[in-house]
Design a protein around this motif. Structure first.
Motif, mmCIF file in Angstrom:
data_model
loop_
_atom_site.group_PDB
_atom_site.id
_atom_site.type_symbol
_atom_site.label_atom_id
_atom_site.label_comp_id
_atom_site.label_asym_id
_atom_site.label_seq_id
_atom_site.Cartn_x
_atom_site.Cartn_y
_atom_site.Cartn_z
ATOM 1 N N GLN A 73 0.819 -1.212 0.000
ATOM 2 C CA GLN A 73 0.000 0.000 0.000
ATOM 3 C C GLN A 73 0.855 1.265 0.000
ATOM 4 O O GLN A 73 0.378 2.341 -0.373
ATOM 5 N N ALA A 74 2.108 1.129 0.401
ATOM 6 C CA ALA A 74 2.971 2.293 0.576
ATOM 7 C C ALA A 74 3.852 2.587 -0.633
ATOM 8 O O ALA A 74 4.531 3.614 -0.657
ATOM 9 N N VAL A 75 3.852 1.708 -1.620
ATOM 10 C CA VAL A 75 4.775 1.843 -2.751
ATOM 11 C C VAL A 75 3.996 1.840 -4.063
ATOM 12 O O VAL A 75 3.213 0.921 -4.320
ATOM 13 N N THR A 76 4.212 2.860 -4.865
ATOM 14 C CA THR A 76 3.578 2.947 -6.182
ATOM 15 C C THR A 76 4.662 2.992 -7.249
ATOM 16 O O THR A 76 5.549 3.845 -7.221
ATOM 17 N N THR A 77 4.572 2.059 -8.190
ATOM 18 C CA THR A 77 5.530 1.948 -9.284
ATOM 19 C C THR A 77 4.857 2.403 -10.571
ATOM 20 O O THR A 77 3.715 2.040 -10.843
ATOM 21 N N PHE A 78 5.557 3.189 -11.376
ATOM 22 C CA PHE A 78 4.956 3.688 -12.608
ATOM 23 C C PHE A 78 5.996 3.739 -13.723
ATOM 24 O O PHE A 78 7.189 3.866 -13.482
ATOM 25 N N SER A 79 5.509 3.629 -14.951
ATOM 26 C CA SER A 79 6.396 3.645 -16.108
ATOM 27 C C SER A 79 6.272 4.955 -16.868
ATOM 28 O O SER A 79 5.216 5.592 -16.878
ATOM 29 N N ILE A 80 7.378 5.368 -17.495
ATOM 30 C CA ILE A 80 7.384 6.491 -18.425
ATOM 31 C C ILE A 80 8.239 6.100 -19.626
ATOM 32 O O ILE A 80 9.024 5.149 -19.559
ATOM 33 N N SER A 81 8.094 6.811 -20.730
ATOM 34 C CA SER A 81 8.916 6.577 -21.917
ATOM 35 C C SER A 81 8.955 7.861 -22.729
ATOM 36 O O SER A 81 8.100 8.743 -22.558
ATOM 37 N N ASP A 82 9.899 7.984 -23.636
ATOM 38 C CA ASP A 82 10.056 9.210 -24.417
ATOM 39 C C ASP A 82 8.749 9.586 -25.118
ATOM 40 O O ASP A 82 8.329 10.733 -25.109
ATOM 41 N N PHE A 83 8.159 8.601 -25.759
ATOM 42 C CA PHE A 83 6.946 8.753 -26.556
ATOM 43 C C PHE A 83 6.540 7.369 -27.035
ATOM 44 O O PHE A 83 7.271 6.394 -26.839
ATOM 45 N N ALA A 84 5.371 7.281 -27.662
ATOM 46 C CA ALA A 84 4.992 6.036 -28.329
ATOM 47 C C ALA A 84 5.580 6.065 -29.738
ATOM 48 O O ALA A 84 6.417 6.918 -30.059
ATOM 49 N N ARG A 85 5.138 5.150 -30.585
ATOM 50 C CA ARG A 85 5.698 5.072 -31.925
ATOM 51 C C ARG A 85 4.568 5.052 -32.953
ATOM 52 O O ARG A 85 3.397 4.872 -32.616
ATOM 53 N N THR A 86 4.926 5.264 -34.200
ATOM 54 C CA THR A 86 3.922 5.313 -35.255
ATOM 55 C C THR A 86 3.138 4.006 -35.323
ATOM 56 O O THR A 86 3.696 2.931 -35.106
ATOM 57 N N LEU A 87 1.861 4.131 -35.608
ATOM 58 C CA LEU A 87 1.047 2.929 -35.788
ATOM 59 C C LEU A 87 1.440 2.191 -37.059
ATOM 60 O O LEU A 87 1.296 0.963 -37.143
ATOM 61 N N THR A 88 1.906 2.919 -38.062
ATOM 62 C CA THR A 88 2.282 2.293 -39.327
ATOM 63 C C THR A 88 3.697 1.744 -39.261
ATOM 64 O O THR A 88 4.551 2.232 -38.512
ATOM 65 N N SER A 89 3.953 0.749 -40.068
ATOM 66 C CA SER A 89 5.260 0.106 -40.140
ATOM 67 C C SER A 89 6.173 0.865 -41.101
ATOM 68 O O SER A 89 5.733 1.382 -42.123
ATOM 69 N N ASN A 90 7.452 0.925 -40.756
ATOM 70 C CA ASN A 90 8.435 1.499 -41.680
ATOM 71 C C ASN A 90 9.130 0.414 -42.486
ATOM 72 O O ASN A 90 10.119 0.666 -43.171
#
Length: 462
Positions: free
Chosen positions: A352-369
């Motif tokens: 109850q005392a610890v909260t873990t969370f994620s972050i990242s620069d950004f997401a990526r394009t839905l389309t494939s390169n």
């Protein structure tokens, strides 16, 4: 008049009769006294935030996928050769979410279990924003936008600073720490502990990260060695550190080294009393880092901490190529490590005392390169812990159809939830007031009314 307000007003009046240097000291003392008298400080409860940065830009649209047939068909069409087969996705279900609508990457069975147990939640399509933004506003040339959109260096910085309108030098974890540091009995050691060396997130104006490794605090080389050469070197070093220098810069440097060494010794001695976990941790850098965080939390009382912030960087998510293979190797590492850490927190009754969370620069394009994806904008994050109202997907999961109102082209999606809302909810749970949150995140008022009885997003029990 409340004591906290009285201290602030009297402190401001007193500053008119002091020098600049003593004013800075008084400001720290006044702030510490006011915070020590706050409701949160008086509660005396321990809390920790654990931030894991997936640096490089995680393609989170293959991490959390719609599985309702029509929505999946849209996903499959848009993602083309990068789409994960529907039958391979792990369906999400929980008391708070109807089953059959979403699934997660097949390499994340532990996260699926945590979600089903309502210990983990997703926040959908969150990203850096200054103001709510439409496609028309984006292309208008006059609407305020985060600096350096789609740039690794700018976006990874803004996720750590909470200041998308500028290239700030301090992180929101550092600024939060300066607000609550006075709640800790230990004022010799930073409450911000990094498993990934120097970072922007934990840097404040006067508080910086205390960097350790998965094996503990490195300290001065050879400090406890009995080898003859190390003993001689340590004697010479001690003589230099014990000397008083006339040069203020030399003396400041020596004092910094001495205090760091003393903190390291204190930290290592405390770790000798760390809980011996029955929970097994995988043998890799990420799991070993989470194990060290767990051990540190197990001795928080010995160290004298009521508040701590931890940081861990897991790099390598810039998948312009071989994305299916790379995510197939890396997402299981995250999933297992999160599950192991949550089990460890439950083992020592700190869930109850610890909260873990994620972050990242950004997401990526839905389309494939071709065989990967490129830099985009809004994406999904994870938040885990006993205080999390888990088993839910918060925010607005966007349409994955190309040329939809949020699509800037190639599936670059405008965020519908601001990173500031995400950060603010974590900070409020940690003990920061709404007024302080507005100062920490100046753009928050564009997305959240501080007089509202609602939480910025709703995923944490405040």
């Amino acid at each position: 008049m409340k004591r906290r307000k009285f201290l602030g007003q009297m402190g401001c009046a007193a500053l008119g009769y002091t020098t600049l240097y003593s004013s800075l000291i008084n400001l720290k003392a006044i702030n510490a006294a006011a915070l020590a008298d706050s409701t949160t400080a008086a509660a005396g409860d321990y809390k920790a935030l654990v931030c894991i940065l997936l640096s490089g830009g995680n393609d989170s649209y293959n991490m959390l996928v719609p599985t309702e047939q029509n929505q999946y068909n849209t996903y499959q069409t848009t993602r083309s050769n990068l789409a994960i087969p529907r039958q391979d996705l792990l369906p999400l279900s929980s008391p708070g979410l109807a089953s059959g609508h979403f699934g997660i990457h097949p390499g994340m069975p532990e996260v699926r279990e945590l979600f089903g147990q309502e210990k983990l939640a997703f926040v959908a399509n969150v990203g850096t924003l200054i103001e709510p933004t439409t496609k028309q506003q984006f292309y208008s040339g006059s609407h305020p936008l985060p600096l350096g959109l789609f740039s690794h260096s700018d976006q990874i910085q803004q996720w750590q600073t909470g200041r998308p309108e500028q290239r700030a030098a301090t992180g929101w974890g550092g600024r939060v720490a300066e607000l609550v540091q006075s709640m800790n009995f230990n004022q010799k050691m930073s409450m911000n502990i990094s498993l990934s060396e120097t970072n922007v997130f934990q840097q404040g104006n006067e508080i910086f990260e205390y960097a350790i490794s998965p094996n503990g605090a490195p300290g001065i080389y050879g400090r406890n060695s009995s080898w003859e050469l190390d003993v001689i070197q340590q004697a010479a070093l001690s003589e230099m550190l014990d000397k008083q220098y006339q040069d203020i810069y030399k003396q400041t440097y020596v004092n910094t080294i001495k205090s760091s060494d003393e903190a390291t010794q204190e930290f290592q001695q405390a770790l000798e009393q760390a809980h011996s976990f029955q929970t097994p941790f995988s043998d890799n850098y990420i799991s070993n880092s989470f194990r060290m965080i767990a051990q540190t939390i197990s001795v928080q009382a010995t160290l004298g901490f009521q508040r701590q912030i931890f940081f861990l960087n897991f790099g390598g998510w810039d998948h312009h190529d071989e994305i299916l293979t790379n995510q197939g190797n890396m997402l299981p590492v995250v999933s297992k490590a999160l599950s192991e850490f949550q089990a460890a927190m439950e083992e020592i009754n700190k869930s109850q005392a610890v909260t873990t969370f994620s972050i990242s620069d950004f997401a990526r394009t839905l389309t494939s390169n071709g065989n990967g994806t490129d830099h985009a904008w809004g994406g999904h994050t994870m938040v885990m812990g006993g205080a999390v109202e888990g088993g839910r997907i918060y925010g607005e999961y966007p349409s994955l159809e190309l040329k939809n109102p949020l699509d800037l082209g190639n599936g670059v999606l405008i965020p519908t939830t601001s990173a500031d809302q995400y950060f603010a909810e974590l900070a409020l749970w940690f003990g920061v007031s709404k007024g302080e949150a507005m100062e920490l995140f100046p753009n928050l008022r564009n997305f959240y009314n501080p007089s509202s009885v609602n939480r910025p997003i709703g995923f944490l029990n405040l």
